[in-house]
Scaffold this active site. Sequence first.
Site, mmCIF file in Angstrom:
data_model
loop_
_atom_site.group_PDB
_atom_site.id
_atom_site.type_symbol
_atom_site.label_atom_id
_atom_site.label_comp_id
_atom_site.label_asym_id
_atom_site.label_seq_id
_atom_site.Cartn_x
_atom_site.Cartn_y
_atom_site.Cartn_z
ATOM 1 N N PHE A 1 2.954 -6.851 0.108
ATOM 2 C CA PHE A 1 1.538 -7.011 0.487
ATOM 3 C C PHE A 1 1.389 -7.973 1.660
ATOM 4 C CE2 PHE A 1 1.966 -6.747 -4.211
ATOM 5 C CZ PHE A 1 1.624 -5.420 -4.356
ATOM 6 N N GLY B 1 7.326 -0.212 -2.619
ATOM 7 C CA GLY B 1 6.466 0.413 -3.614
ATOM 8 C C GLY B 1 5.497 1.367 -2.952
ATOM 9 N N ASN C 1 1.852 12.334 0.834
ATOM 10 C CA ASN C 1 2.144 12.637 -0.569
ATOM 11 C C ASN C 1 0.885 12.315 -1.374
ATOM 12 O OD1 ASN C 1 2.772 12.005 -3.397
ATOM 13 N ND2 ASN C 1 4.923 12.226 -2.843
ATOM 14 N N LYS D 1 -2.010 8.879 9.101
ATOM 15 C CA LYS D 1 -2.342 7.494 9.428
ATOM 16 C C LYS D 1 -2.059 6.600 8.227
ATOM 17 C CE LYS D 1 -6.509 8.785 10.886
ATOM 18 N NZ LYS D 1 -7.849 8.828 11.490
ATOM 19 N N GLY D 2 -2.022 5.301 8.493
ATOM 20 C CA GLY D 2 -1.697 4.327 7.448
ATOM 21 C C GLY D 2 -2.823 4.173 6.448
ATOM 22 N N GLU E 1 -3.552 -0.370 3.275
ATOM 23 C CA GLU E 1 -4.518 -1.470 3.274
ATOM 24 C C GLU E 1 -5.963 -0.993 3.261
ATOM 25 O OE1 GLU E 1 -2.405 -4.786 5.906
ATOM 26 O OE2 GLU E 1 -1.855 -2.760 6.465
#
Lengths: 184, 704
Positions: free
Chosen positions: B236, B463, B589, B659-660, B663
């Site tokens: 994190f 993770g 996924n 894309k990410g 967060e």
Amino acid sequence: MAVSSNDVKMKSAGIGIALTVNGRAHRLELDPRTSLLDALRELLHLTGAKKGCDHGQCGACTVLVNGRRINSCLTLAVMHEDDDIVTIEGLGKPEALHPLQAAFVERDAFQCGYCTPGQICSAIGMLAEARAGWPSHATVDVAAEGTTLTGAEIRERMSGNICRCAAYPNIVAAIRDIVEGVHR
Amino acid sequence: MIGQALNRVDGPLKVGGRAAYAYEHWEAGQPLYGFIAGATIGKGRITKIDIARAERSPGVRLVLTHRNAPEQNAPDFSITSQYSRAFPVLNGPEIHYYGEPVALVVAETFEQARAAARLVDVEYAAEAGHYDFAARQNNAYAPKKVNAGLPTDSAVGDFDAGFAGAAVKVDQRYSTPYYFSQAMEPHAAMAVWNGDDLTIYVTDQILAEGRTCVASTLRIDLQRVHLISPYIGGGFGSKLGLHHEAILAALAAREVKQPVKVAMTRQQIFHLVGPRPTTSQRVRLGAGKDGRLVAIGHDVTMYTNPEWEYAEQTAATTRSLYAAPNRLTRHRLTPLDRQRGEDVRAPGEAPGLLAVESAMDELAYALGIDPVELRIRNEPARDPERDVPFSDRRLVECLREGARRFGWEERPVSPASRRDGRWLVGYGMAAAIRMHFQGTAKVRVRIGRDGIAVVQSDMTDLGTGTYTILTQVAADALGLPIERVRIEIGKSDFPESSGSGGSWGAANSSIALHRACKALREKIEHSAGEPGDLEAEGEVAGMWKEPAYQAYSIHTYGAHFAEVGVDADTAEIRLRRMLGVFAVGRALNAKTTRSQLIGGMTWGVSAALHEEAVVDTRTGAFVNRDLAEYLVPVNADIPDLDAIVLDGFDDKANVLGAKGLGELGICGAGAAVANAVFNATGVRVRDFPITLDKVLPGLPLAEA
């Protein structure tokens, strides 16, 4: 039930004890200050049980001692003479998972995996407690016979195991699969 | 294959307890154990350090202090990324922050090392330090840049005039506490020297930076440093860089000529790993009676370590979220004598949106407009500060879909108007936005005569699901079943990536792998049926070299909806249900995507209601430095929480359209909960977290 015996001696040994871990008998010579968790991890190299806080606050170290779930960081190894201990490694192997381990994979009930062995051991202990009729803070009628493991009951009874990745809804789903007999 | 809800390929190892984390490697033999002794003052110097008793303690092999620690390089502050800089430890008698290591005790067993660490006798000359953020806010300065190289300030139009002339105004201050990642796996390292080669088993999100840090600190050749981090027990952001544990283990192992492992205790993590900076934020929103914003202002002050400057990009998303002709954002830093601040999941965006999305809710009530509708009315056509088109902005879709699924029309319109038994019930919502970053990455893929494709990169999986998505990308690109793909990551000797951080790891490594597989296919086609080992590399460039990132505003979006119950007598706050709807481009996924998002949302819940590290303003120590007192959510806190991902593909972002999203889930989530608390009670708490003592005095009196 012991299938074979294994002697391990620690460098700062002081006290000898005999116990059974995952069906295997061990004679350990160890420092009396050694927690059960450190004995499992550092002497027996069973690192499935995790050290998250070493203070009984996170549950990552949960193992089964004589069928009951405990925080193995909060108990000294020397207190477990003749005890029968089961760790995550004793529940199932990656190629032959315990149904609850398989349910955790299927439900994505973890991310980093560090709290996971503790969650699974804790859940197995928790299911036994529920079968034995133990009430919890979430039990509506503590005098009633039997326990129905509702979502609220599972969440309450699993709240001693922190998952910082916060897979909680998935952990509850995996346990419910077992409660409801969904086999994968 | 890409996008499918494939189970984690590393799942069986993890649920079986067989995945080895940093402290759990035995292949180098029995290590010695190091235990850190930390300073008990916040600022000053060591005047005397007596290690005689510790050295005589049974099993002790080494006591390392500033007097015998080898000389190390000082950090070069001109290096932008703090995690690549040298990180010297035990390098002098000065104490800069509470808990700073004063000794490492190395012994044959953990018990011996821990016991002997308590025998290190230290005397200090304490100096007055600055530890109280609230008292020091007027000493703030403007940094040259904020995190991720973003501008410190921004201004468009004339904010002062626009705000002054607005028909309806919100002008409020919000404060957020020190938050910590507190990943379940403590920071740990085991160092093994083999001649001049140093192998460290670490828990590290970005191995290339960690390797640079170690080589620079120890003054050794970069090629001699080998970091191994196959499994990471959560990060994190707290493991973007290495800390004292890795450097101390390396120094000690070299001295004793034996492997040494060091783990921080949970309590030590609170002082040795950086927190998310505490902030004070002023948000000013000016709007017409129709709800259209004419002015947006976001001023942020946060703490920084005096040397290791760190500024979260707290107001950065404010620059892109809503339309308004007059705009102003500013970041300021107040130096305090505490450890460096570090990235914590969604640095800046998380506390920034807590404030801005609370303020938008305040504006909605001031105007009497549905909070969902208010946001839709302020939807910009182009990025409002960069004046470029959006690549794939779908915030309105998220808002509408979320409102529909959640049953937003059933909400109590006026605050404190719904009761369910002893509970006051409220609904709240907030928008989510996060910038998408792209960094450099190289990935190698090799296929052997056995038909198994082996993928190698120094990429990590904390993770997040890297092993699994890379399996899917390779299987898809090579036309192989997943059983014939093997992912090898987490070793610094493999081709270099930008690791896991800033939510960029999945896209970076997937694109590079996709290209590597494409190149490998071409090689196979040209190999004319001659079977043999073939390999290819794929690469991705940083966003600063990609024209699309200059030409478009590339973000991810979402909308959070929360329902809370607040006990009418005690003000106990319980989340009842929560839903997030997100637009992230293409999800690689479905299963791991949802897990990341619900995890992030849960962090938002606890940022609003639970987490707060409390400072002892006499020493700078965090008084609640453990997992019983620093409250993170447990299972009972998170009843019914779900995340929905809209089908999508951002063709401007990259070839895979992904894309990410690691967060995004936390962005805005806390504000949805905070807004629900207001809706339930009519009490607006602007000093996070919202604890019952802050709500109770304002609760409506119960009817007789």
